[in-house]
Design an enzyme around this catalytic site. Sequence first.
Site, mmCIF file in Angstrom:
data_model
loop_
_atom_site.group_PDB
_atom_site.id
_atom_site.type_symbol
_atom_site.label_atom_id
_atom_site.label_comp_id
_atom_site.label_asym_id
_atom_site.label_seq_id
_atom_site.Cartn_x
_atom_site.Cartn_y
_atom_site.Cartn_z
ATOM 1 N N HIS A 125 0.821 -1.208 0.000
ATOM 2 C CA HIS A 125 0.000 0.000 0.000
ATOM 3 C C HIS A 125 0.857 1.261 0.000
ATOM 4 O O HIS A 125 2.021 1.233 0.418
ATOM 5 C CB HIS A 125 -0.901 0.043 1.259
ATOM 6 N N HIS A 127 1.008 4.659 1.936
ATOM 7 C CA HIS A 127 0.497 5.271 3.164
ATOM 8 C C HIS A 127 0.641 6.792 3.097
ATOM 9 O O HIS A 127 1.405 7.329 2.292
ATOM 10 C CB HIS A 127 1.221 4.695 4.373
ATOM 11 N N HIS A 142 -3.559 4.170 5.231
ATOM 12 C CA HIS A 142 -3.486 4.169 3.766
ATOM 13 C C HIS A 142 -3.816 5.569 3.239
ATOM 14 O O HIS A 142 -4.675 6.268 3.790
ATOM 15 C CB HIS A 142 -4.488 3.174 3.176
ATOM 16 N N HIS A 150 -11.730 0.632 2.331
ATOM 17 C CA HIS A 150 -10.662 -0.136 1.695
ATOM 18 C C HIS A 150 -11.228 -1.079 0.632
ATOM 19 O O HIS A 150 -12.331 -1.615 0.759
ATOM 20 C CB HIS A 150 -9.932 -0.956 2.764
ATOM 21 N N HIS A 159 -9.291 2.970 -1.285
ATOM 22 C CA HIS A 159 -8.332 4.023 -0.960
ATOM 23 C C HIS A 159 -7.440 4.258 -2.183
ATOM 24 O O HIS A 159 -7.132 3.320 -2.919
ATOM 25 C CB HIS A 159 -7.437 3.602 0.216
ATOM 26 N N ASP A 162 -4.565 1.878 -2.091
ATOM 27 C CA ASP A 162 -4.792 0.434 -2.125
ATOM 28 C C ASP A 162 -4.206 -0.154 -3.409
ATOM 29 O O ASP A 162 -4.816 -0.072 -4.476
ATOM 30 C CB ASP A 162 -6.298 0.121 -2.059
ATOM 31 N N HIS A 199 3.319 -5.369 3.785
ATOM 32 C CA HIS A 199 2.720 -5.917 5.002
ATOM 33 C C HIS A 199 3.043 -7.400 5.183
ATOM 34 O O HIS A 199 3.431 -8.092 4.249
ATOM 35 C CB HIS A 199 1.207 -5.690 4.976
ATOM 36 N N ARG A 222 3.591 -4.274 9.584
ATOM 37 C CA ARG A 222 4.326 -3.584 8.523
ATOM 38 C C ARG A 222 5.773 -4.077 8.506
ATOM 39 O O ARG A 222 6.534 -3.837 9.441
ATOM 40 C CB ARG A 222 4.255 -2.078 8.753
#
Length: 251
Positions: A125, A127, A142, A150, A159, A162, A199, A222
């Site tokens: 993602h 962020h 995100h 999401h 998002h 995403d 992630h 993360r």
Amino acid sequence: MQAAIAAMAHVLLVAAPPSSSHTLLATLPNPSSVTRSSSSSSHSPSLHSAFHGVSLKFPSRLNLSLAAVASKKPLTVVAAAKKAVAVLKGTSNVEGVVTLTQEDGGPTTVNVRVTGLTPGPHGFHLHEYGDTTNGCISTGAHFNPNNMTHGAPKDEVRHAGDLGNIVANANGVAEATIVDNQISLDGPNTVVGRAFVVHELEDDLGKGGHELSLTTGNAGGRLACDLLEGPIGVHPVGIEPTNSPIMSWAL
């Protein structure tokens, strides 16, 4: 004998009137009496000798003109393709490189290569913050400028950050190419000042039914993000990043 002939010639030249056919040359006209041709005529004025059928032609004064040099067309600035590079680092042995390219007004192509992963899918993602003062947790949620829930990269409701999953092979290497229309290298949805995050788990793309599905995709911890000071940086295509603070990035 020669002297007598010369004397006779002198008498003829002096005594004969200007219009006589014996005259070698008629008196040249005063320059002011010469009539110039009109601008519409291409003929040059002539001065005539006393010899019948013979004329002395002088070219008319050259008409010099300076042709105006056509001014060059204004330079058109064509927006070139842009490129950004992010070097992924984490507290574990996960690391990699993310390269983004974008033609003016077009989608953004994201090329990802990450090593050190466990085999299988991992959420990937963008962020909202390029802040790593407290590790990856400082990168915030995100990137979500439209305040959506999401979802998957191809969903209308998602998002902007995403980007789905990257899948690691048996050697822990994940390679992917993502073409996305919601993130950009400039404008309101720019990646500049933000951070990519890999992630621990698979992103369920908002469809897993978990309490975190509609916020994080339940993608877990993360593993890697921007652990250097400074966000993603952008430079023109064809110029490679250096190790200077401006041209070197890590996420």
